[in-house]
Design a protein around this motif. Sequence first.
Motif, PDB file in Angstrom:
ATOM      1  N   ILE A   1      38.180   9.079 -38.659  1.00 16.99           N
ATOM      2  CA  ILE A   1      37.239   8.411 -37.761  1.00 16.99           C
ATOM      3  C   ILE A   1      37.504   8.835 -36.318  1.00 16.99           C
ATOM      4  O   ILE A   1      38.650   9.045 -35.914  1.00 16.99           O
ATOM      5  CB  ILE A   1      37.349   6.881 -37.901  1.00 16.99           C
ATOM      6  N   SER A   2      36.440   8.971 -35.528  1.00 15.06           N
ATOM      7  CA  SER A   2      36.569   9.379 -34.125  1.00 15.06           C
ATOM      8  C   SER A   2      37.609   8.543 -33.383  1.00 15.06           C
ATOM      9  O   SER A   2      37.606   7.304 -33.493  1.00 15.06           O
ATOM     10  CB  SER A   2      35.216   9.245 -33.417  1.00 15.06           C
ATOM     11  N   PRO A   3      38.478   9.164 -32.605  1.00 15.39           N
ATOM     12  CA  PRO A   3      39.476   8.400 -31.855  1.00 15.39           C
ATOM     13  C   PRO A   3      38.878   7.552 -30.741  1.00 15.39           C
ATOM     14  O   PRO A   3      39.582   6.742 -30.135  1.00 15.39           O
ATOM     15  CB  PRO A   3      40.398   9.496 -31.289  1.00 15.39           C
ATOM     16  N   SER A   4      37.589   7.705 -30.463  1.00 13.73           N
ATOM     17  CA  SER A   4      36.957   6.871 -29.438  1.00 13.73           C
ATOM     18  C   SER A   4      36.762   5.433 -29.920  1.00 13.73           C
ATOM     19  O   SER A   4      36.525   4.527 -29.120  1.00 13.73           O
ATOM     20  CB  SER A   4      35.589   7.452 -29.050  1.00 13.73           C
ATOM     21  N   VAL A   5      36.852   5.205 -31.242  1.00 13.47           N
ATOM     22  CA  VAL A   5      36.677   3.874 -31.804  1.00 13.47           C
ATOM     23  C   VAL A   5      37.995   3.119 -31.723  1.00 13.47           C
ATOM     24  O   VAL A   5      39.041   3.623 -32.134  1.00 13.47           O
ATOM     25  CB  VAL A   5      36.206   3.960 -33.267  1.00 13.47           C
TER      26      VAL A   5
ATOM     27  N   ILE B   1      36.770   3.994 -18.215  1.00 16.34           N
ATOM     28  CA  ILE B   1      36.944   4.884 -19.364  1.00 16.34           C
ATOM     29  C   ILE B   1      35.628   5.072 -20.113  1.00 16.34           C
ATOM     30  O   ILE B   1      35.404   6.118 -20.746  1.00 16.34           O
ATOM     31  CB  ILE B   1      38.029   4.320 -20.314  1.00 16.34           C
ATOM     32  N   GLN B   2      34.730   4.087 -20.043  1.00 21.50           N
ATOM     33  CA  GLN B   2      33.458   4.203 -20.743  1.00 21.50           C
ATOM     34  C   GLN B   2      32.534   5.231 -20.102  1.00 21.50           C
ATOM     35  O   GLN B   2      31.637   5.758 -20.760  1.00 21.50           O
ATOM     36  CB  GLN B   2      32.773   2.834 -20.782  1.00 21.50           C
ATOM     37  N   ARG B   3      32.749   5.526 -18.818  1.00 21.31           N
ATOM     38  CA  ARG B   3      31.895   6.468 -18.089  1.00 21.31           C
ATOM     39  C   ARG B   3      32.579   7.802 -17.802  1.00 21.31           C
ATOM     40  O   ARG B   3      31.899   8.795 -17.542  1.00 21.31           O
ATOM     41  CB  ARG B   3      31.460   5.836 -16.760  1.00 21.31           C
ATOM     42  N   ARG B   4      33.896   7.801 -17.849  1.00 18.86           N
ATOM     43  CA  ARG B   4      34.647   8.979 -17.444  1.00 18.86           C
ATOM     44  C   ARG B   4      34.303  10.207 -18.289  1.00 18.86           C
ATOM     45  O   ARG B   4      34.342  10.187 -19.519  1.00 18.86           O
ATOM     46  CB  ARG B   4      36.149   8.709 -17.555  1.00 18.86           C
ATOM     47  N   GLY B   5      33.932  11.277 -17.623  1.00 20.22           N
ATOM     48  CA  GLY B   5      33.643  12.537 -18.287  1.00 20.22           C
ATOM     49  C   GLY B   5      32.236  12.675 -18.816  1.00 20.22           C
ATOM     50  O   GLY B   5      31.911  13.700 -19.423  1.00 20.22           O
TER      51      GLY B   5
ATOM     52  N   HIS C   1      28.242  -4.825 -11.568  1.00 16.92           N
ATOM     53  CA  HIS C   1      29.618  -4.519 -11.920  1.00 16.92           C
ATOM     54  C   HIS C   1      30.061  -5.421 -13.077  1.00 16.92           C
ATOM     55  O   HIS C   1      29.679  -6.595 -13.141  1.00 16.92           O
ATOM     56  CB  HIS C   1      30.551  -4.754 -10.728  1.00 16.92           C
ATOM     57  N   ARG C   2      30.856  -4.854 -13.974  1.00 17.33           N
ATOM     58  CA  ARG C   2      31.389  -5.549 -15.154  1.00 17.33           C
ATOM     59  C   ARG C   2      30.332  -5.741 -16.230  1.00 17.33           C
ATOM     60  O   ARG C   2      30.610  -6.305 -17.282  1.00 17.33           O
ATOM     61  CB  ARG C   2      32.032  -6.899 -14.783  1.00 17.33           C
ATOM     62  N   GLY C   3      29.122  -5.267 -15.992  1.00 17.06           N
ATOM     63  CA  GLY C   3      28.079  -5.380 -17.004  1.00 17.06           C
ATOM     64  C   GLY C   3      28.241  -4.328 -18.085  1.00 17.06           C
ATOM     65  O   GLY C   3      28.765  -3.243 -17.845  1.00 17.06           O
ATOM     66  N   PHE C   4      27.785  -4.661 -19.279  1.00 17.58           N
ATOM     67  CA  PHE C   4      27.799  -3.709 -20.390  1.00 17.58           C
ATOM     68  C   PHE C   4      26.435  -3.748 -21.062  1.00 17.58           C
ATOM     69  O   PHE C   4      25.962  -4.813 -21.470  1.00 17.58           O
ATOM     70  CB  PHE C   4      28.891  -4.049 -21.412  1.00 17.58           C
TER      71      PHE C   4
ATOM     72  N   ALA D   1      21.570   3.421 -21.075  1.00 15.74           N
ATOM     73  CA  ALA D   1      22.333   2.179 -21.122  1.00 15.74           C
ATOM     74  C   ALA D   1      23.691   2.344 -20.455  1.00 15.74           C
ATOM     75  O   ALA D   1      24.177   1.436 -19.753  1.00 15.74           O
ATOM     76  CB  ALA D   1      22.497   1.723 -22.565  1.00 15.74           C
ATOM     77  N   LEU D   2      24.315   3.504 -20.641  1.00 12.94           N
ATOM     78  CA  LEU D   2      25.604   3.751 -20.004  1.00 12.94           C
ATOM     79  C   LEU D   2      25.458   3.883 -18.495  1.00 12.94           C
ATOM     80  O   LEU D   2      26.360   3.505 -17.736  1.00 12.94           O
ATOM     81  CB  LEU D   2      26.242   5.010 -20.587  1.00 12.94           C
ATOM     82  N   SER D   3      24.335   4.392 -18.034  1.00 12.97           N
ATOM     83  CA  SER D   3      24.087   4.460 -16.594  1.00 12.97           C
ATOM     84  C   SER D   3      24.055   3.060 -15.990  1.00 12.97           C
ATOM     85  O   SER D   3      24.501   2.850 -14.855  1.00 12.97           O
ATOM     86  CB  SER D   3      22.760   5.170 -16.315  1.00 12.97           C
ATOM     87  N   LEU D   4      23.543   2.094 -16.748  1.00  9.65           N
ATOM     88  CA  LEU D   4      23.531   0.708 -16.283  1.00  9.65           C
ATOM     89  C   LEU D   4      24.895   0.061 -16.365  1.00  9.65           C
ATOM     90  O   LEU D   4      25.214  -0.859 -15.607  1.00  9.65           O
ATOM     91  CB  LEU D   4      22.551  -0.115 -17.130  1.00  9.65           C
TER      92      LEU D   4
END
Length: 439
Positions: free
Chosen positions: A25-29, A163-167, A144-147, A154-157
């Motif tokens: 499984i992907s290590p991102s999980v 870490i969720q946005r990095r890269g 800020h702090r929104g998900f 959705a990630l732009s928001l």
Amino acid sequence: MEPLIRIRPPGERGREVLRRDAAVISPSVTREYPLVLEKAKGMNLWDVDGNRYLDFTAGIAVMNTGWNHPDVVAAIREQADRLSHGAFMDFCSEPPVQCAEELVGFLPAGLDRVYYANSGAESLEAAMKLARHHSGRNYFIAFHRGFHGRTYGALSLTAGKAIQRRGFGPFLPVVHVPYPDPYRPFGGDPATCGADVVAYIEDTVFRFEVAPDEVAAIVVEPVLGEGGYVVPPPDFLPRLRRLCDEHGILLVADEVQSGCFRTGRFLASTHTGVVPDIVCLGKAIGGGLPFGVTVASSEVMDWPPGSHASTFGGNNLACAASLAVMNLLREEGFGDRVTARGDYLVKRLRELAERHPVIGDVRGLGLMVGMELVRDRSTKEPAPDERGMVLRRAFERGLVLLPAGESVIRASPPLIIGEEDIDTGVGILDRALEDIRGG
């Protein structure tokens, strides 16, 4: 059933599944603790080694009517026997139409056009495209702090964790502003932090970053979810609504986690009388199947045929599950019971706070409850390590919880929870907190 008191590691079968999981499984999980599920029912989960757990997560606020509710299971089986896919993008079938008709009955008047997707993130993607199309504007404001999800729009928001946005940038043009948190108030005053945030948008963002006539929508969680289960002051959403109206900006309510009576009302935004222009739903509305819904008025949802669609959006299985869920939510007094159980849970957790100084704040709306851990109540320094230890110790004793924000433990149990279950869960939490106090 045996008492939910145990301290034992995963069994042989669980360890084997976890080994295979790590290999393929992907290590991102992420995994909060070594729980390998095999089955679930109502308020309880069982792992592959036969251990039972009391669930205070509802599968990340998905199983609002309880795990494997027989009515939902029966609806899925019956629909699967007739027609599962349906290709609603090209061909009409009745379950998606009926589902939309039933859904708008739960919503404020005027929210009467439904678009189907496969997840909450996709429902936000649709909302962003719709807002741009309807307004002719390009920018968004979020918090800020929104998900809001991990797809690109959705990630732009989203601005919850770096870490969720990095890269993954560059992102869509989104300006992020503080979310009003009475425990950590923007501007310093809990009583005015909602007004202070709206004033910041008007006096700072609109002056120095983006003109209001370039903003298509402001996207907000009526109760902050992944960012810490923060309930904003009651004047915040009405002030935001007035700001949007003044400048012709659409107000998008992300109700993916807070919707479907999680807070005691079908939409959390209606606690303060606010009617959004666009509502995004997901999680619980699908009864455990992948489902996302974007709802707007006929005036706002004015995009032409072919401008947006989805192969699996509105699939018959998910719509059948959703219809069964909505039938359960329609039961008389359902929302009042959620409110009462939420009040009882907050009361019990505040009793814990009297005995455990690591608890800095307890807050919630309905059964969307957060307990924030701090190393010092005067400085409010977050305690993420302590939070991790409490989650692990609670799991070892038979209670499943999840984190939120930097050092918050969230309680989002199935909405069918009773006071006895709450007492059991709080008792386990009490022992877990004692465990970490003793080292």
